[in-house]
Design an enzyme around this catalytic site. Structure first.
Site, PDB file in Angstrom:
ATOM      1  N   ARG A  90      11.795  -5.677   4.933  1.00 16.74           N
ATOM      2  CA  ARG A  90      11.605  -4.149   4.676  1.00 16.74           C
ATOM      3  C   ARG A  90      12.548  -3.204   5.580  1.00 16.74           C
ATOM      4  NH1 ARG A  90       5.632  -1.704   5.389  1.00 16.74           N
ATOM      5  NH2 ARG A  90       5.808  -2.803   7.521  1.00 16.74           N
ATOM      6  N   ARG A 117      11.251  -1.563  11.153  1.00 14.45           N
ATOM      7  CA  ARG A 117      10.067  -1.416  11.878  1.00 14.45           C
ATOM      8  C   ARG A 117      10.192  -2.290  13.168  1.00 14.45           C
ATOM      9  NH1 ARG A 117       5.052   0.291   8.311  1.00 14.45           N
ATOM     10  NH2 ARG A 117       3.930  -1.262   9.881  1.00 14.45           N
ATOM     11  N   ARG A 156     -10.053   0.374   8.562  1.00 10.06           N
ATOM     12  CA  ARG A 156      -9.588  -1.270   8.885  1.00 10.06           C
ATOM     13  C   ARG A 156     -10.594  -1.879   9.652  1.00 10.06           C
ATOM     14  NH1 ARG A 156      -3.679   0.093   8.807  1.00 10.06           N
ATOM     15  NH2 ARG A 156      -2.654  -1.885   9.090  1.00 10.06           N
ATOM     16  N   LYS A 212       0.957  -1.337  -0.019  1.00  6.90           N
ATOM     17  CA  LYS A 212      -0.070  -0.055   0.075  1.00  6.90           C
ATOM     18  C   LYS A 212       0.857   1.179   0.126  1.00  6.90           C
ATOM     19  CE  LYS A 212      -1.897  -1.142   3.791  1.00  6.90           C
ATOM     20  NZ  LYS A 212      -1.283  -2.569   3.852  1.00  6.90           N
ATOM     21  N   ARG A 250      -0.445  -9.181  13.220  1.00  2.00           N
ATOM     22  CA  ARG A 250      -1.108  -8.256  12.269  1.00  2.00           C
ATOM     23  C   ARG A 250      -1.948  -9.002  11.200  1.00  2.00           C
ATOM     24  NH1 ARG A 250       4.451  -5.598  10.761  1.00  2.00           N
ATOM     25  NH2 ARG A 250       3.196  -4.371   9.216  1.00  2.00           N
TER      26      ARG A 250
END
Ligand code: AP5
Length: 225
Positions: A128, A161, A89, A13, A172
Site C-alpha cells: 500500500r 505508512r 474496535r 475499509k 495489528r
C-alpha cells in the site's frame, strides 16, 4: 446510510469508504486518519497516541471515543447519514457508540464486516502507498499511480505508512483478533451484521453492499407491516 465498516487491517475499509463517498456523498469518519492527522500536527493528542499507532497497538478507548463523540455531535451533514471506518474496535467502544447514537437519535443501519485472509492482508498492506496530501490510496501492483511517487488526484507525494511493515502488520492482526473480533459477534447478536467478501473487486463489493442494505430495508419494512 448509517453504517460502520469493520474488518481486519487491509480489509479495504478505506477503499470502500472512498467509493461510498463518491456514490452517496457521505464522508467517512476514519479514526486512523484522524489520529495520523493529530500526530502530523504535533497536537497534545497526537503526541499521546503516537506510540500506540506506530507500534500497531490500540489507542485507549476513552481517547478515540471522545473523538468520535465530538465528530458525530458536530457533523452538519449527519442528516445524510454517517460512515465510521475503524471505530468501534473494542466492545466498550461499541457500547459507548450505542449510547452516543441514541443521544443523537441516529440509529445504526448495520455494521459491514469485510472478511479477508491473512496472505491477502499482508500482500495489500506491504504494497500500500498513500498520498501525503489528499490521502488517496494506491498499491504497488494492484493500483500503481500513473506517475511513480506522485498522486493521480492531486500530484502530492506518495509514501508508505510506517505501520505497514510485516512485523507491525502481524501485531495489528493479533490486536484485531483479540479485541475487534468480539465486536463482530456483538453486532451479529443485535441482528445488525452485514457480511461481505473483502477479497472481491471493491466496486463489485460496493454493489453487493448496496443490494444487502436494500434487502435489509425491505425485511424491516415487512416486519413493521
Ligand atoms: P487504521 O488506519 O484504521 O488502520 P487499519 O484498521 O489497520 O486499516 P487500514 O487502514 O490498514 O486498512 P483498510 O482496511 O482501510 O484497507 P485499505 O482500504 O487502505 O488504524 C491505524 C491505527 O490507529 C491502529 O493500529 C490503532 O493504533 C489506531 N486506531 C484507529 N482506530 C482506533 C480505534 N477505534 N481504537 C483504538 N485505536 C485505533 O486497503 C489496503 C490496500 O489494499 C490498499 O493499497 C488498497 O489499494 C488495496 N485494496 C483495498 N481493497 C482492495 C480490493 N478489493 N482489491 C484489491 N486491492 C484492494
Amino acid at each position: 446510510m448509517k453504517i460502520i465498516l469493520l474488518g481486519p487491517p487491509g480489509a479495504g475499509k478505506g477503499t470502500l469508504a472512498h467509493l461510498i463517498k463518491e456514490r452517496f456523498g457521505i464522508c467517512p469518519i476514519a479514526t486512523g486518519d484522524i489520529l495520523r492527522d493529530a500526530m502530523k500536527s504535533g497536537s497534545p493528542i497526537g503526541q499521546k497516541v503516537k506510540k500506540y499507532v506506530e507500534s500497531g497497538e490500540l489507542v485507549p478507548d476513552e481517547v478515540v471515543t471522545a473523538i468520535i463523540e465530538n465528530k458525530l455531535m458536530t457533523d452538519k451533514n449527519i442528516e445524510k447519514g454517517y460512515m465510521l471506518d475503524g471505530f468501534p474496535r473494542t466492545k466498550p467502544q461499541a457500547e459507548e457508540l450505542d449510547r452516543i447514537l441514541e443521544r443523537i437519535n441516529r440509529p445504526l443501519d448495520c455494521a459491514v464486516y469485510m472478511e479477508v485472509s491473512l496472505p491477502v492482508i499482508i500482500q495489500r498492506l506491504t504494497g500500500r502507498r498513500v498520498c501525503r496530501e489528499c490521502g488517496d490510496l494506491f498499491h504497488v501492483t494492484n493500483k500503481p499511480p500513473h506517475q511513480s511517487g506522485r498522486c493521480d488526484e492531486c500530484g502530492g507525494e506518495i509514501y508508505q505508512r510506517p505501520d505497514d511493515n510485516e512485523e507491525t502488520i502481524r501485531t495489528r492482526m493479533d490486536v484485531y483478533l483479540k479485541n475487534t473480533a468480539p465486536v463482530i459477534g456483538y453486532y451479529r447478536s443485535l441482528g445488525k451484521l452485514q457480511e461481505v467478501d473483502g477479497s472481491r473487486d471493491s466496486r463489485e463489493l460496493l454493489n453487493d453492499l448496496v443490494d444487502g442494505l436494500n434487502e435489509r430495508k425491505r425485511t424491516n419494512q415487512d416486519k413493521i407491516r
